[in-house]
Design a protein around this motif. Structure first.
Motif, PDB file in Angstrom:
ATOM      1  N   MET A   1      -6.877  11.990  -1.625  1.00  0.00           N
ATOM      2  CA  MET A   1      -6.000  12.718  -0.738  1.00  0.00           C
ATOM      3  C   MET A   1      -4.912  11.767  -0.225  1.00  0.00           C
ATOM      4  O   MET A   1      -5.193  10.693   0.291  1.00  0.00           O
ATOM      5  N   GLU A  17      -3.399   6.275  -0.053  1.00  0.00           N
ATOM      6  CA  GLU A  17      -4.626   7.000  -0.342  1.00  0.00           C
ATOM      7  C   GLU A  17      -5.661   6.680   0.726  1.00  0.00           C
ATOM      8  O   GLU A  17      -5.718   5.552   1.232  1.00  0.00           O
ATOM      9  N   ALA A  18      -6.477   7.658   1.067  1.00  0.00           N
ATOM     10  CA  ALA A  18      -7.566   7.442   2.017  1.00  0.00           C
ATOM     11  C   ALA A  18      -8.446   6.307   1.502  1.00  0.00           C
ATOM     12  O   ALA A  18      -8.748   6.236   0.312  1.00  0.00           O
ATOM     13  N   GLY A  19      -8.804   5.398   2.386  1.00  0.00           N
ATOM     14  CA  GLY A  19      -9.637   4.256   2.022  1.00  0.00           C
ATOM     15  C   GLY A  19      -8.856   3.021   1.604  1.00  0.00           C
ATOM     16  O   GLY A  19      -9.421   1.941   1.460  1.00  0.00           O
ATOM     17  N   THR A  64      -9.950   8.881   6.138  1.00  0.00           N
ATOM     18  CA  THR A  64     -10.054  10.124   5.381  1.00  0.00           C
ATOM     19  C   THR A  64      -9.829  11.299   6.328  1.00  0.00           C
ATOM     20  O   THR A  64     -10.004  11.181   7.541  1.00  0.00           O
ATOM     21  N   GLY A  65      -9.412  12.405   5.781  1.00  0.00           N
ATOM     22  CA  GLY A  65      -9.244  13.609   6.570  1.00  0.00           C
ATOM     23  C   GLY A  65      -7.965  13.682   7.385  1.00  0.00           C
ATOM     24  O   GLY A  65      -7.798  14.582   8.197  1.00  0.00           O
ATOM     25  N   GLU A  66      -7.055  12.743   7.199  1.00  0.00           N
ATOM     26  CA  GLU A  66      -5.777  12.738   7.921  1.00  0.00           C
ATOM     27  C   GLU A  66      -4.655  12.987   6.923  1.00  0.00           C
ATOM     28  O   GLU A  66      -4.706  12.526   5.795  1.00  0.00           O
TER      29      GLU A  66
END
Length: 79
Positions: A1, A17-19, A64-66
């Motif tokens: 994401m 990217e998330a992470g 994550t999730g943002e």
């Protein structure tokens, strides 16, 4: 994401990217965040999130999730 990461006060935005480690995201955006120990102990890499939370960029990653992440860079007069 994908996450849109905005670095203030320069208003530079980059997709990440998330992470993904924050220092890598900043470097890709042409932003230099000072570092010291690279373990979060010295706080040379401390940045502030939009809500005022201070984090050490050297041990932090894009959450994550943002969809958006705002990072306020500030200079520490002790460094």
């Amino acid at each position: 994401m994908s996450v849109q990461v905005q670095f203030l006060p320069d208003n530079v935005t980059v997709e990440a990217e998330a992470g993904e480690p924050l220092l890598e995201v900043a470097a890709r955006a042409g932003i230099t965040i000072p570092t010291g120990c690279l373990m979060g102990s010295c706080h040379a890499c401390e940045v502030e999130l939009a809500d005022g939370t201070a984090i050490c960029a050297c041990i932090s990653a894009v959450p994550t999730g943002e969809k958006e992440l705002q990072i306020n860079l500030y200079g520490d007069p002790l460094w």
